[in-house]
Design an enzyme around this catalytic site. Structure first.
Site, mmCIF file in Angstrom:
data_model
loop_
_atom_site.group_PDB
_atom_site.id
_atom_site.type_symbol
_atom_site.label_atom_id
_atom_site.label_comp_id
_atom_site.label_asym_id
_atom_site.label_seq_id
_atom_site.Cartn_x
_atom_site.Cartn_y
_atom_site.Cartn_z
ATOM 1 N N LYS A 1 0.792 -1.237 -0.006
ATOM 2 C CA LYS A 1 0.134 -0.049 0.101
ATOM 3 C C LYS A 1 0.702 1.306 0.069
ATOM 4 O O LYS A 1 0.306 2.329 -0.656
ATOM 5 C CB LYS A 1 -0.983 -0.056 1.160
ATOM 6 C CG LYS A 1 -2.053 -1.138 0.942
ATOM 7 C CD LYS A 1 -3.321 -0.711 1.664
ATOM 8 C CE LYS A 1 -4.533 -1.885 1.452
ATOM 9 N NZ LYS A 1 -5.601 -1.758 2.031
ATOM 10 N N LYS B 1 -5.064 -10.196 -6.289
ATOM 11 C CA LYS B 1 -6.074 -10.532 -5.548
ATOM 12 C C LYS B 1 -7.306 -9.588 -5.828
ATOM 13 O O LYS B 1 -7.013 -8.310 -6.219
ATOM 14 C CB LYS B 1 -5.995 -10.620 -4.175
ATOM 15 C CG LYS B 1 -6.052 -9.459 -3.202
ATOM 16 C CD LYS B 1 -6.046 -9.784 -1.753
ATOM 17 C CE LYS B 1 -6.305 -8.600 -0.873
ATOM 18 N NZ LYS B 1 -7.833 -8.144 -0.779
ATOM 19 N N LYS C 1 -11.037 -4.235 -2.631
ATOM 20 C CA LYS C 1 -11.969 -3.320 -2.704
ATOM 21 C C LYS C 1 -11.280 -2.338 -3.346
ATOM 22 O O LYS C 1 -12.036 -1.357 -3.974
ATOM 23 C CB LYS C 1 -12.247 -2.964 -1.256
ATOM 24 C CG LYS C 1 -13.585 -3.300 -1.030
ATOM 25 C CD LYS C 1 -14.028 -2.846 0.220
ATOM 26 C CE LYS C 1 -13.669 -3.815 1.404
ATOM 27 N NZ LYS C 1 -12.793 -3.259 2.428
HETATM 28 P P1 ATP Z 1 -8.722 -3.022 0.561
HETATM 29 O O1 ATP Z 1 -8.458 -3.176 -0.906
HETATM 30 O O2 ATP Z 1 -9.592 -1.859 1.132
HETATM 31 O O3 ATP Z 1 -7.503 -3.372 1.445
HETATM 32 P P2 ATP Z 1 -9.905 -5.882 0.686
HETATM 33 O O4 ATP Z 1 -10.922 -6.228 -0.794
HETATM 34 O O5 ATP Z 1 -8.636 -6.309 0.834
HETATM 35 O O6 ATP Z 1 -9.973 -4.083 0.722
HETATM 36 P P3 ATP Z 1 -10.740 -6.061 3.342
HETATM 37 O O7 ATP Z 1 -11.800 -4.945 4.117
HETATM 38 O O8 ATP Z 1 -9.213 -5.719 3.489
HETATM 39 O O9 ATP Z 1 -11.064 -6.099 1.812
HETATM 40 O O10 ATP Z 1 -10.975 -7.471 3.827
HETATM 41 C C1 ATP Z 1 -12.216 -7.994 4.332
HETATM 42 C C2 ATP Z 1 -12.143 -9.442 4.411
HETATM 43 O O11 ATP Z 1 -12.253 -10.132 3.004
HETATM 44 C C3 ATP Z 1 -10.582 -10.045 5.056
HETATM 45 O O12 ATP Z 1 -10.998 -11.280 5.834
HETATM 46 C C4 ATP Z 1 -9.775 -10.556 3.936
HETATM 47 O O13 ATP Z 1 -8.895 -11.335 4.130
HETATM 48 C C5 ATP Z 1 -10.997 -10.912 2.904
HETATM 49 N N1 ATP Z 1 -10.718 -10.755 1.298
HETATM 50 C C6 ATP Z 1 -10.391 -9.669 0.830
HETATM 51 N N2 ATP Z 1 -10.077 -9.647 -0.353
HETATM 52 C C7 ATP Z 1 -10.250 -11.039 -0.646
HETATM 53 C C8 ATP Z 1 -9.994 -11.946 -1.976
HETATM 54 N N3 ATP Z 1 -9.564 -11.483 -3.052
HETATM 55 N N4 ATP Z 1 -10.243 -13.373 -1.457
HETATM 56 C C9 ATP Z 1 -10.582 -13.876 -0.472
HETATM 57 N N5 ATP Z 1 -10.976 -12.930 0.771
HETATM 58 C C10 ATP Z 1 -10.437 -11.834 0.389
#
Ligand code: ATP
Ligand code: LTN
Length: 342
Positions: free
Chosen positions: A119, A200, A203
């Site tokens: 990040k 991955k 969000k």
């Molecule tokens: P950001 O991009 O803002 O960091 P994010 O998509 O990684 O957001 P988080 O809010 O950080 O989402 O994560 C919420 C939950 O979803 C966590 O348990 C994280 O491990 C899971 N998660 C996030 N992305 C994935 C993915 N691509 N596959 C499976 N689990 C995921």
């Protein structure tokens, strides 16, 4: 004589940042599994708005997104009667706990975190909160003495760090914290981006066209995004760990998770058919899986007063656990805790 023994159910803590609309990865890697835990465990599911502000957020958008995540928790099947659902910033102990844990955490441990490195990359200025992010996460978990933390694979390193911080504190101040375990699913722990299977689904990139299926996407958008998903130039529809097959494997994994069919049955079903057919079938499976969530969501978000009152009740329940714990922590480090004579 009867002896009454109350056995506490294992505690579970997890959270999602209100940093954008939730996607299929969040659902399959986290939310859907949380719903399954509800009857067996004592659950705390948090909307971690204090974590979200480690990246720049528009204040109006953050408030909207916090309610959106709360409504999605409920729409996906979390039940406020059975799980404590709350907003992190409404329970002050999280901030206090983070500060105290900051003072036992070596800087070097934080500089090694891969999420921080990813990040912080390519940014000319990085806020201190981004480096401190995992310590706040440790406070979240340790305040509740959670034994289990169900998360996607990307969070494994943060849970390991939480254990290290807890051990250090316990060693210095005496037994205080339970050491948590990350609970990571065998399948669905890392749903990949549809526009780039090397990344991955995330969000923070969900606004990029074709990156993700968002839980609130309309059926037509879902079909279009899946149709455009990046695969390879082959034809074989088989589960595979090979890098060049990551795109197809990702689609198959999503299909497997949503249909609960065995892998050999899925491969047989698609034998001799092209990627186009896989995408078409998968799109319908995703549309049907998300349809009830979207419908339930629409009803919930329409009544934000009701939603806020569910969150207020959740924060009360969370405080009932977190406040005595933060008092214990303060006492251990030597602060004067009111009404304390020791
Ligand atoms: P950001 O991009 O803002 O960091 P994010 O998509 O990684 O957001 P988080 O809010 O950080 O989402 O994560 C919420 C939950 O979803 C966590 O348990 C994280 O491990 C899971 N998660 C996030 N992305 C994935 C993915 N691509 N596959 C499976 N689990 C995921
Ligand atoms: N960093 C987590 C969100 C999070 C979390 C937590 C998860 C904050 N506090 C406590 C589990 C337990 C993420 O998913 N990005």
């Amino acid at each position: 004589m009867t002896i009454e023994v109350t056995v506490r159910r294992p505690r579970v803590f997890s959270g999602v940042q209100p940093s954008g609309t939730l996607h299929l990865g969040n659902y399959l890697g986290a939310l859907r599994r949380w719903v399954e835990l509800q009857d067996e465990k004592e659950n705390y599911f948090c909307i971690v708005d204090m974590h979200a502000i480690t990246m720049r957020q528009d204040p109006i958008e953050l408030r909207r997104s916090t309610r959106e995540v709360a409504a999605l928790y409920l729409a996906c099947g979390l039940d406020p009667q059975r799980s404590t659902i709350f907003v992190q910033s409404q329970v002050r102990a999280h901030a206090e706990g983070c500060w105290i844990l900051n003072c036992v955490t070596p800087l070097g441990w934080l500089e090694r975190m891969t999420q921080f490195k990813t990040k912080a990359k390519h940014r000319e200025s990085v806020v201190l909160g981004l480096l401190d992010y995992p310590v706040l996460q440790a406070a979240d978990i340790l305040l509740y003495d959670a034994e289990e933390v169900p998360v996607g694979e990307d969070q494994k390193q943060h849970i390991e760090l939480t254990r290290n911080i807890a051990q250090r504190f316990n060693h210095r101040f005496g037994d205080t914290f339970t050491l948590p375990q990350a609970v990571i699913p065998a399948s669905g722990a890392r749903i990949r981006a549809l526009n780039d299977p090397m990344k991955k689904m995330s969000k923070s990139e969900a606004h990029v066209r074709g990156h993700a299926v968002q839980l609130l996407d309309t059926p037509d958008v879902i079909r279009a995004v899946i149709r455009r998903a990046v695969t390879d130039s082959g034809r074989e529809i088989q589960f595979s760990d090979a890098q060049e097959k990551a795109g197809v494997n990702n689609l198959l994994e999503i299909y497997e998770l949503l249909t609960a069919q065995r892998r050999d049955v899925i491969e047989e079903h698609f034998a001799g058919k092209g990627y186009g057919m896989l995408k078409k079938d998968l799109a319908e499976v995703v549309v049907e899986a998300l349809r009830p969530i979207r419908k339930h969501y629409d009803a919930l978000i329409a009544d934000s007063a009701e939603l806020d009152s569910i969150l207020a009740a959740g924060a009360d329940r969370a405080r009932a656990v977190a406040e005595p714990k933060i008092e214990e922590i303060k006492r251990k480090v030597g602060f004067i805790v009111p009404q304390d004579t020791t």
